[in-house]
Design a protein around this motif. Structure first.
Motif, PDB file in Angstrom:
ATOM      1  N   GLU A 115      37.007  77.067  -3.498  1.00 50.82           N
ATOM      2  CA  GLU A 115      36.447  78.133  -4.261  1.00 50.82           C
ATOM      3  C   GLU A 115      35.026  77.920  -4.879  1.00 50.82           C
ATOM      4  O   GLU A 115      34.118  78.640  -5.276  1.00 50.82           O
ATOM      5  CB  GLU A 115      37.203  79.744  -4.273  1.00 50.82           C
ATOM      6  CG  GLU A 115      37.661  80.423  -3.226  1.00 50.82           C
ATOM      7  CD  GLU A 115      38.340  81.252  -3.407  1.00 50.82           C
ATOM      8  OE1 GLU A 115      38.954  82.073  -2.249  1.00 50.82           O
ATOM      9  OE2 GLU A 115      39.804  80.645  -4.383  1.00 50.82           O
ATOM     10  N   ASP A 118      32.209  76.144  -4.221  1.00 47.03           N
ATOM     11  CA  ASP A 118      31.090  77.445  -3.419  1.00 47.03           C
ATOM     12  C   ASP A 118      30.705  78.431  -4.149  1.00 47.03           C
ATOM     13  O   ASP A 118      29.408  78.576  -4.168  1.00 47.03           O
ATOM     14  CB  ASP A 118      32.187  77.516  -2.311  1.00 47.03           C
ATOM     15  CG  ASP A 118      32.024  77.238  -1.109  1.00 47.03           C
ATOM     16  OD1 ASP A 118      32.002  76.485  -0.643  1.00 47.03           O
ATOM     17  OD2 ASP A 118      33.118  77.484  -0.178  1.00 47.03           O
ATOM     18  N   LEU A 119      31.468  78.426  -5.247  1.00 42.55           N
ATOM     19  CA  LEU A 119      30.569  79.825  -5.957  1.00 42.55           C
ATOM     20  C   LEU A 119      30.003  78.923  -6.967  1.00 42.55           C
ATOM     21  O   LEU A 119      28.672  79.487  -7.062  1.00 42.55           O
ATOM     22  CB  LEU A 119      32.087  80.342  -7.047  1.00 42.55           C
ATOM     23  CG  LEU A 119      31.323  81.351  -8.551  1.00 42.55           C
ATOM     24  CD1 LEU A 119      31.165  82.464  -7.582  1.00 42.55           C
ATOM     25  CD2 LEU A 119      32.062  81.502  -9.327  1.00 42.55           C
ATOM     26  N   ARG A 122      26.643  78.195  -5.140  1.00 45.91           N
ATOM     27  CA  ARG A 122      26.069  79.746  -4.741  1.00 45.91           C
ATOM     28  C   ARG A 122      25.114  80.332  -5.265  1.00 45.91           C
ATOM     29  O   ARG A 122      24.265  81.078  -5.689  1.00 45.91           O
ATOM     30  CB  ARG A 122      27.036  80.959  -4.153  1.00 45.91           C
ATOM     31  CG  ARG A 122      27.302  80.249  -2.397  1.00 45.91           C
ATOM     32  CD  ARG A 122      28.493  81.556  -2.062  1.00 45.91           C
ATOM     33  NE  ARG A 122      29.037  80.877  -1.339  1.00 45.91           N
ATOM     34  CZ  ARG A 122      29.778  81.786  -0.314  1.00 45.91           C
ATOM     35  NH1 ARG A 122      30.723  82.734  -1.243  1.00 45.91           N
ATOM     36  NH2 ARG A 122      30.645  81.188   0.785  1.00 45.91           N
TER      37      ARG A 122
ATOM     38  N   ALA B 302      34.802  79.529  -0.240  1.00 48.46           N
ATOM     39  CA  ALA B 302      34.755  80.799  -0.431  1.00 48.46           C
ATOM     40  C   ALA B 302      34.753  81.780   0.370  1.00 48.46           C
ATOM     41  O   ALA B 302      33.412  81.538   0.824  1.00 48.46           O
ATOM     42  CB  ALA B 302      33.436  80.625  -2.088  1.00 48.46           C
ATOM     43  N   GLY B 303      34.421  83.056  -0.057  1.00 48.22           N
ATOM     44  CA  GLY B 303      34.801  84.539   0.577  1.00 48.22           C
ATOM     45  C   GLY B 303      33.496  84.893   0.547  1.00 48.22           C
ATOM     46  O   GLY B 303      32.321  84.215  -0.212  1.00 48.22           O
ATOM     47  N   PRO B 304      32.813  85.720   0.992  1.00 50.48           N
ATOM     48  CA  PRO B 304      30.865  86.040   1.103  1.00 50.48           C
ATOM     49  C   PRO B 304      31.010  86.879   0.062  1.00 50.48           C
ATOM     50  O   PRO B 304      30.179  86.677  -0.774  1.00 50.48           O
ATOM     51  CB  PRO B 304      30.541  86.879   2.052  1.00 50.48           C
ATOM     52  CG  PRO B 304      32.659  87.616   2.586  1.00 50.48           C
ATOM     53  CD  PRO B 304      33.239  86.416   2.562  1.00 50.48           C
ATOM     54  N   LEU B 306      32.514  86.455  -3.205  1.00 50.62           N
ATOM     55  CA  LEU B 306      32.426  85.462  -4.338  1.00 50.62           C
ATOM     56  C   LEU B 306      31.121  84.349  -4.680  1.00 50.62           C
ATOM     57  O   LEU B 306      31.295  83.348  -4.442  1.00 50.62           O
ATOM     58  CB  LEU B 306      33.222  84.229  -4.342  1.00 50.62           C
ATOM     59  CG  LEU B 306      34.069  83.916  -5.230  1.00 50.62           C
ATOM     60  CD1 LEU B 306      34.681  84.856  -6.623  1.00 50.62           C
ATOM     61  CD2 LEU B 306      35.321  82.681  -5.256  1.00 50.62           C
ATOM     62  N   SER B 307      29.877  85.439  -4.812  1.00 52.00           N
ATOM     63  CA  SER B 307      28.720  84.687  -4.532  1.00 52.00           C
ATOM     64  C   SER B 307      27.852  85.117  -5.453  1.00 52.00           C
ATOM     65  O   SER B 307      26.713  84.622  -6.335  1.00 52.00           O
ATOM     66  CB  SER B 307      27.701  84.769  -3.455  1.00 52.00           C
ATOM     67  OG  SER B 307      27.948  85.746  -2.677  1.00 52.00           O
TER      68      SER B 307
END
Ligand SMILES: Nc1ncnc2c1ncn2[C@@H]1O[C@H](COP(=O)(O)OP(=O)(O)O)[C@@H](O)[C@H]1O
Ligand SMILES: [Mg+2]
Lengths: 325, 554
Positions: A115, A118-119, A122, B302-304, B306-307
């Motif tokens: 996570e 990815d965070l 992104r 990560a889920g959508p 968490l961006s």
């Protein structure tokens, strides 16, 4: 103070990048915290496409420099330019083009490693899924674990993957391998070499000299907030003494009298001496006039380079000058 | 760190260690003494605040009860309304001694359960902080490398917590003696508080071994406190048997000021000893830094949501928002249920009646409801402030750099947590208002109360946002000094709850934003102060953003 040979360091790296603004250009940078002068007139120049080693003992100011480049700290004097922009004013635009891997990796304890990667990716504009998964596998990271449960080395892997999986032009790495085991360190080195092949620029702060020797085109050594030396590894070596052991047909005379030759010792038909980089040519010519039949030369290691600059600190700490050179 | 290093160095000295001829157990707790001193020194400010908080609660209650219930008639009227009122028994306990009420008995009914809960929380927080949370910190390695025994950190945490509990309990007892209550009763109360503290230190010791991490251990310890509270509540309204299964029940069964039963003190001591032996046995069976139960794995990707910084802030704070909502919502519902009794409780007590009458022109019931809304708003402001200060915690923990090294503006990062604080505050107050209204609607059979109370609660939000703004402005200038906002909060608490007792001048009281919000439903709605408070809050937030853009990140 920069050593005076700085003007002669335009090696192969520079010749290919004429007319391209440097990736990082710092001059006379000052940063104070209360009465501490963390940076005290620092100069640093990193050319586009090179891997630049940023060496210095703990507390020298490496992290502070990188945090200035990230626009996290204001400066008290001097100038800093990053990819042609001002690190403070243009922070957000610049950050699209850089990736940062901190030395002390602090992560959110209840987010998993995956996570977190990815965070961060992104926020920088998107994940290169293929690259990400490849790095996770090569660095052997379990992405499902909560960051709370990671060891220092694993936290560092998370930060590395987030940084390396990006398409950043410039990587700012602050002692990125201090918690990695040797196997992972070699994977890391491969990753950096790949990054340079892709044309990226890397600033690698480190005190692991072997790593710097393997990866870096040029290095800058800093101490107490000031650059004490900067150049290619060869340039730096030429400033340090090479250790020579030789045997000649005829007995050698007059070696002691040469400029730049030190510690001449004879034993069992061999001569041992140290010679300054600049005097190497003269010394070897002198030797060959006696008919060389064996010659071993040992280039100075980065360790010796490093020690030369911190030697007086070490000596002060030991309370006495040691018997070296 | 410096003091830790010194301590570790001192432990390494030969005389601090333990020589080989001592028995196994002694060796396993080697270094405990030094660790105890280290724990107490590290927590000195924290413990001072706990002491001030808990003993302060006793002081304030003792002062106000001494003022409100002076004559036997007043005491008797208190007892009449409280005894047999199930809602109040659930909340406060069986009310020992109220059949022949003394000031001490009234005091216990008003005070004892809160004091016991507070010291239980103190024990759990302190124990986990110095056992499991300590293991997860970088310093743990340093301590482990020093010649300290395997059980020394646990033993040190227990001893230090017991000392803290003892000091707080002694402070509580001394306060009651100071207010002229009998020494026997006061000491019995102090002992019951100390006993509860010990038991929950033992509970936390076990939780620290069993849970998968320090947060889980904290949750487990707090859950046991909650369960103990509920078990005794059911026991107290029923035939009392269940209350014997709760450490909080034991503490009240000592019956301070109501024919003390000293033998009950054996129960907490025995339970503590048992729990500690369990903890020691468990500790021998697990790895350092790991629990008995495995950590649940997280998501590999990560889920959508968490961006973005906002997505992260929501993720980081959602558990806290839910916790505060549930906790305060239950209290609000409770206030709603007892609201219609306000009239009868106050009937025979003219001073209390005057106190409520000051609050507004409405009925006493409305005044009580307004008071309830204010109390909830004050408590929820604790959430508002800590939620904004999460920014500080994140920065101090070194987690902000990684975010700001991406193309995220500082203001966006700041606004993300501010948005969660504002949204969370509105959500908590809305739900508390709805539940207060629902409780009151149940007893008054008037469904219209639900919306009326929700509106009353939401009207408090602008005053709470002033605190959000203040916290944010302080954070913008200096994360280090931003906790100063808590001082302002304490001021608002004092002004809100004790204004009439302390007899402070209006000008001083007016510094609290809560003095300016219309106290619905007792008062009528007034827009100018609400708009003004919102403007002040917005200005403070803008100031915070301005400062945040200009300073060094630490
Ligand atoms: N936020 C800060 N406040 C005060 N002093 C600091 C701060 N950050 C760094 N320093 C000081 O600046 C000097 C350089 O530190 P740093 O850049 O972290 O060294 P390193 O080369 O090991 O990364 C040190 O003396 C350190 O104590
Ligand atoms: Mg550093």
């Amino acid at each position: 103070m920069l050593a005076d040979w700085e003007g002669t360091t335009k090696g192969s790296v520079m010749s290919t990048t004429v007319n391209v603004a440097p990736a990082i250009s710092i001059s006379g940078l000052v940063k104070t915290f209360g009465s501490t002068r963390a940076l005290d007139g620092l100069d640093l120049e990193v050319a586009v496409g090179e891997v630049h080693g940023f060496l210095g003992p703990n507390g020298a100011g490496k992290t502070v420099t990188i945090r200035v480049l990230l626009g996290l700290l204001r400066t008290d004097g001097g100038t800093a330019r990053l990819l042609g922009g001002d690190p403070w004013v243009d922070a957000v635009e610049l950050h699209r083009r850089i990736a940062y891997v901190p030395g002390d990796v602090n992560l959110w304890p209840n987010l998993s490693g995956g996570e977190t990667i990815d965070l961060l990716a992104r926020l920088r504009g998107g994940v290169d899924q293929r690259k990400r998964d490849d790095l996770v596998e090569r660095l052997a990271l379990d992405p499902r674990k909560k960051c709370r449960a990671y060891s220092k080395g694993n936290r560092q892997k998370v930060a590395l993957i987030a940084g390396l999986a990006s398409d950043a032009e410039l990587l700012l790495l602050d002692e990125p391998t201090s918690g990695l085991d040797p196997l992972m360190e070699s994977v890391f080195q491969d990753c950096i070499l790949e990054a340079t092949r892709e044309g990226r620029t890397v600033l690698l702060s480190s005190h692991i000299l072997a790593e710097v020797e393997k990866l870096c085109d040029r290095v800058t050594i800093i101490r107490q907030g000031r650059a004490v030396q900067s150049g290619t590894l060869d340039d730096l070596r030429s400033l340090t003494r090479t250790n020579i052991t030789a045997a000649t047909d005829r007995p050698i005379v007059g070696l002691d009298g040469l400029d730049g030759v030190h510690n001449v010792r004879f034993d069992e038909g061999h001569v041992h001496f140290d010679v300054d980089g600049a005097a190497l040519d003269g010394a070897i010519r002198h030797l060959s006039s006696f008919g060389i039949h064996s010659l071993v030369s040992q280039p100075p290691t980065l360790e010796e380079l490093f020690l030369r600059h911190y030697g007086d600190e070490l000596a002060a700490m030991n309370g006495a000058e040691r018997g070296v050179t | 760190m410096t003091t830790l290093a010194t301590d570790v160095a001192r432990m390494a000295e030969p005389d601090a260690g333990v020589s080989d001829d001592r028995p196994e157990l002694r060796k396993s707790v080697a270094g405990t003494g030094l660790l105890v001193r280290f724990v107490l020194r590290r927590d000195r400010i924290r413990l001072l605040l706990w002491f001030a908080g808990i003993v302060g609660l006793v002081v304030v209650t003792a002062a106000s009860i001494a003022g409100l219930y002076k004559t036997p008639e007043q005491l008797a009227s208190y007892a009449r309304t409280v005894r047999g009122n199930s809602a109040l028994i659930v909340q406060a306990g069986p009310g020992y001694g109220l059949d022949n009420p003394t000031t001490g008995a009234v005091m216990m009914n008003e005070l004892s359960v809160w004091t016991i809960l507070a010291i239980s929380l103190l024990s759990v927080f302190m124990m986990i902080r110095h056992t499991r949370a300590q293991e997860e910190s970088e310093q743990a390695e340093l301590i482990r490398a020093a010649p300290v025994g395997r059980h020394a950190p646990l033993a040190a945490a227990l001893v230090a917590t017991a000392i803290a509990d003892l000091v707080v309990a002694a402070g509580c007892a001394a306060t009651l003696i100071f207010y002229g209550l009998s020494a026997t009763g006061s000491i019995a109360f102090g002992s019951s508080v100390f006993g509860a503290g010990l038991v929950f230190a033992g509970v936390a010791a076990v939780a620290a071994q069993a849970a998968s991490g320090s947060r889980a251990a904290l949750g487990l310890g707090s859950a046991v406190i909650g369960a103990a509270y509920v078990v005794r509540a059911i026991g107290d309204v029923g035939n009392g048997v269940l209350s014997w299964f709760s450490p909080i029940g034991w503490a009240q069964s000592i019956r301070a000021f109501a024919d003390e039963r000293w033998w009950v003190l054996v129960l907490p001591l025995f339970a503590t000893a048992t729990l500690v032996s369990i903890a020691v046995a468990l500790q021998g069976r697990r790895d350092f830094g790991a629990g008995l139960t495995a950590q649940r794995p997280g998501a590999a990707a990560a889920g959508p949501r968490l961006s973005s910084p906002l997505g992260l802030a929501i993720r980081l704070q959602r558990a806290s928002v839910v916790g505060w909502t549930v906790g305060l919502g239950l209290i609000a519902f409770f206030y709603g249920i007892v609201a219609d009794q306000a009239e009868s409780i106050l009937e025979d007590n003219p001073e209390m009646k005057d106190f409520f009458a000051q609050l507004g022109q409405g009925s006493i019931t409305d005044a009580f409801l307004s008071m309830s809304v204010l109390v909830m708003a004050l408590m929820a402001t604790g959430f508002t402030i800590s939620s904004v200060l999460r920014l500080r915690a994140e920065e101090m923990a070194g987690r902000t750099d990684a975010l700001l090294a991406t193309p995220v503006e500082r203001r966006r990062l700041g606004l993300s947590h501010l948005a969660v604080a504002i949204g969370g505050t509105v959500a908590i107050m809305t739900i508390c208002g709805l539940l207060l209204g629902a409780g009151f609607a149940l007893v008054s059979a008037d469904a219209g109360q639900v919306v009326r109370m929700a509106v009353a609660a939401v009207v408090m939000v602008p005053a709470m946002l002033v605190f959000a703004g203040l916290a944010f402005a302080l954070y913008g200038f200096s994360p280090r000094w931003s906790p100063i906002v808590w001082a302002a909060f304490v001021w608002a608490l004092v002004a809100g709850m004790l204004a009439s007792v302390l007899n402070l001048p209006d000008r001083v009281l007016d510094l609290s934003p809560f003095q300016h919000v219309p106290a619905l439903p007792a008062d009528s709605m007034a827009w100018p102060p609400v708009v003004a408070l919102l403007a002040v809050a917005a200005a403070l937030m803008a100031l915070g953003l301005w400062a945040l853009d200009r300073r060094d990140m630490s």
